[in-house]
Write a protein that holds these residues in place. Structure first.
Motif, short mmCIF file in Angstrom:
data_model
loop_
_atom_site.label_atom_id
_atom_site.label_comp_id
_atom_site.label_asym_id
_atom_site.label_seq_id
_atom_site.Cartn_x
_atom_site.Cartn_y
_atom_site.Cartn_z
N GLY A 1 -13.92 -23.34 18.06
CA GLY A 1 -13.43 -24.32 19.01
C GLY A 1 -14.43 -25.44 19.25
N GLY A 2 -15.23 -25.75 18.25
CA GLY A 2 -16.23 -26.80 18.37
C GLY A 2 -17.49 -26.39 19.12
N VAL A 3 -17.60 -25.10 19.41
CA VAL A 3 -18.75 -24.58 20.17
C VAL A 3 -19.63 -23.75 19.24
N PRO A 4 -20.94 -24.04 19.20
CA PRO A 4 -21.82 -23.21 18.39
C PRO A 4 -22.07 -21.85 19.06
N ILE A 5 -21.81 -20.80 18.31
CA ILE A 5 -21.95 -19.43 18.82
C ILE A 5 -22.90 -18.67 17.92
N GLY A 6 -23.86 -17.99 18.54
CA GLY A 6 -24.79 -17.15 17.80
C GLY A 6 -24.26 -15.73 17.73
N ILE A 7 -24.34 -15.15 16.57
CA ILE A 7 -23.89 -13.77 16.36
C ILE A 7 -25.11 -12.93 16.00
N THR B 1 -5.39 -0.32 19.48
CA THR B 1 -5.44 -1.31 20.55
C THR B 1 -6.16 -2.57 20.05
N ILE B 2 -5.96 -3.63 20.77
CA ILE B 2 -6.69 -4.86 20.55
C ILE B 2 -7.38 -5.21 21.86
N ASN B 3 -8.68 -5.36 21.82
CA ASN B 3 -9.42 -5.83 23.00
C ASN B 3 -9.38 -7.35 22.97
N ARG B 4 -9.03 -7.93 24.10
CA ARG B 4 -8.97 -9.39 24.19
C ARG B 4 -9.85 -9.85 25.34
N LEU B 5 -10.77 -10.75 25.03
CA LEU B 5 -11.61 -11.38 26.05
C LEU B 5 -11.31 -12.87 26.04
N ASP B 6 -10.86 -13.39 27.16
CA ASP B 6 -10.70 -14.83 27.33
C ASP B 6 -11.86 -15.31 28.18
N LEU B 7 -12.64 -16.23 27.64
CA LEU B 7 -13.78 -16.77 28.36
C LEU B 7 -13.39 -18.13 28.91
N PHE B 8 -13.47 -18.28 30.24
CA PHE B 8 -13.08 -19.52 30.89
C PHE B 8 -14.28 -20.44 31.12
N THR B 9 -15.45 -19.90 31.01
CA THR B 9 -16.68 -20.67 31.17
C THR B 9 -17.75 -20.06 30.29
N LEU B 10 -18.75 -20.83 29.98
CA LEU B 10 -19.86 -20.33 29.17
C LEU B 10 -21.14 -20.37 30.00
N PRO B 11 -22.06 -19.48 29.72
CA PRO B 11 -23.32 -19.49 30.46
C PRO B 11 -24.02 -20.84 30.32
N GLU B 12 -24.39 -21.43 31.44
CA GLU B 12 -25.05 -22.74 31.42
C GLU B 12 -26.47 -22.70 31.98
N THR B 13 -26.72 -21.75 32.87
CA THR B 13 -28.04 -21.70 33.52
C THR B 13 -28.56 -20.26 33.49
N THR B 14 -29.81 -20.10 33.84
CA THR B 14 -30.38 -18.76 33.91
C THR B 14 -29.80 -17.96 35.08
N HIS B 15 -29.15 -18.63 36.02
CA HIS B 15 -28.57 -17.95 37.19
C HIS B 15 -27.11 -17.55 36.96
N PHE B 16 -26.58 -17.85 35.79
CA PHE B 16 -25.19 -17.55 35.48
C PHE B 16 -24.92 -16.05 35.51
N VAL B 17 -23.79 -15.66 36.08
CA VAL B 17 -23.30 -14.28 35.99
C VAL B 17 -21.81 -14.34 35.67
N TRP B 18 -21.34 -13.35 34.92
CA TRP B 18 -19.92 -13.27 34.58
C TRP B 18 -19.13 -12.85 35.80
N THR B 19 -18.04 -13.55 36.07
CA THR B 19 -17.18 -13.26 37.21
C THR B 19 -15.76 -13.05 36.72
N PRO B 20 -15.16 -11.87 37.00
CA PRO B 20 -13.78 -11.63 36.56
C PRO B 20 -12.83 -12.67 37.15
N GLN B 21 -11.83 -13.01 36.38
CA GLN B 21 -10.75 -13.94 36.72
C GLN B 21 -11.18 -15.40 36.68
#
Length: 189
Positions: free
Chosen positions: A49-55, A145-165
């Motif tokens: 999606g035009g975003v560089p992702i490290g694997i 089964t298929i596990n599906r993760l939809d990410l609505f935001t990406l980590p931007e700062t060191t204070h970022f935490v994942w929040t459901p919904q």
């Protein structure tokens, strides 16, 4: 199976050495985006999606009844850290199993932003671990089964935490009778 994965259009994947041997013996070829996990962590980058992702392909999991050596976990975290600043998201692919993956996330919170785990242990749609810095999803067994993760935001700062919904949505889709077999895929099996 290899043809089915090719049709799904994965950006990255990981095979255990045993899986890679089975593919080779069958005469099939896995998609280029798949790599075989080895004795040391391996990193690559992809564009999604035009975003560089490290694997980060974690090193091969331990034999039954053994744990991952701490030094190998540290080496894996260092490999992930080397991607920071080059990518917007760091994703780990692991076959270590629930116990060793949990130990990794506790010892190295935020080393990876998303951990896609497999191996011994329970499956999980997605849970927040590592002080809220790692979104951890584990495959359920038997491929039903298929596990599906939809990410609505990406980590931007060191204070970022994942929040459901608001930050992500995790779902497990059961491949039961409500999903009719696709004739093209069924021909492959």
């Amino acid at each position: 199976m290899a043809k089915a994965y090719a049709l799904l259009g994965y950006d990255a994947g990981a095979l255990t050495p045993a899986e890679a041997d089975a593919v080779k013996k069958s005469g099939a070829t896995m998609p280029a985006a798949f790599g075989v996990i080895g004795p040391e962590p391996e990193v690559t980058t992809v564009q999604a999606g035009g975003v560089p992702i490290g694997i980060v392909r974690f090193p091969a999991g331990p034999p039954a009844g053994k744990s991952i050596p701490a030094g190998l976990a540290d080496q894996t975290a260092a490999a992930a850290a080397a991607l920071r600043g080059k990518v917007r998201l760091v994703v780990g692919l692991s076959d270590w199993g629930t116990t060793d993956e949990a130990a990794f996330v506790r010892a190295h919170p935020g080393a990876v932003d998303v951990l896609l785990g497999s191996g011994p242990g329970l499956g999980a749609a997605g849970s927040v671990a590592g002080d809220g810095k790692t979104l951890w999803s584990r495959a359920y067994t038997r491929g039903k089964t298929i596990n599906r993760l939809d990410l609505f935001t990406l980590p931007e700062t060191t204070h970022f935490v994942w929040t459901p919904q608001t930050g992500y949505q995790a779902d497990v889709i059961s491949l039961d009778e409500q999903f009719p077999a696709d004739p093209e895929i069924q021909k492959l099996f």
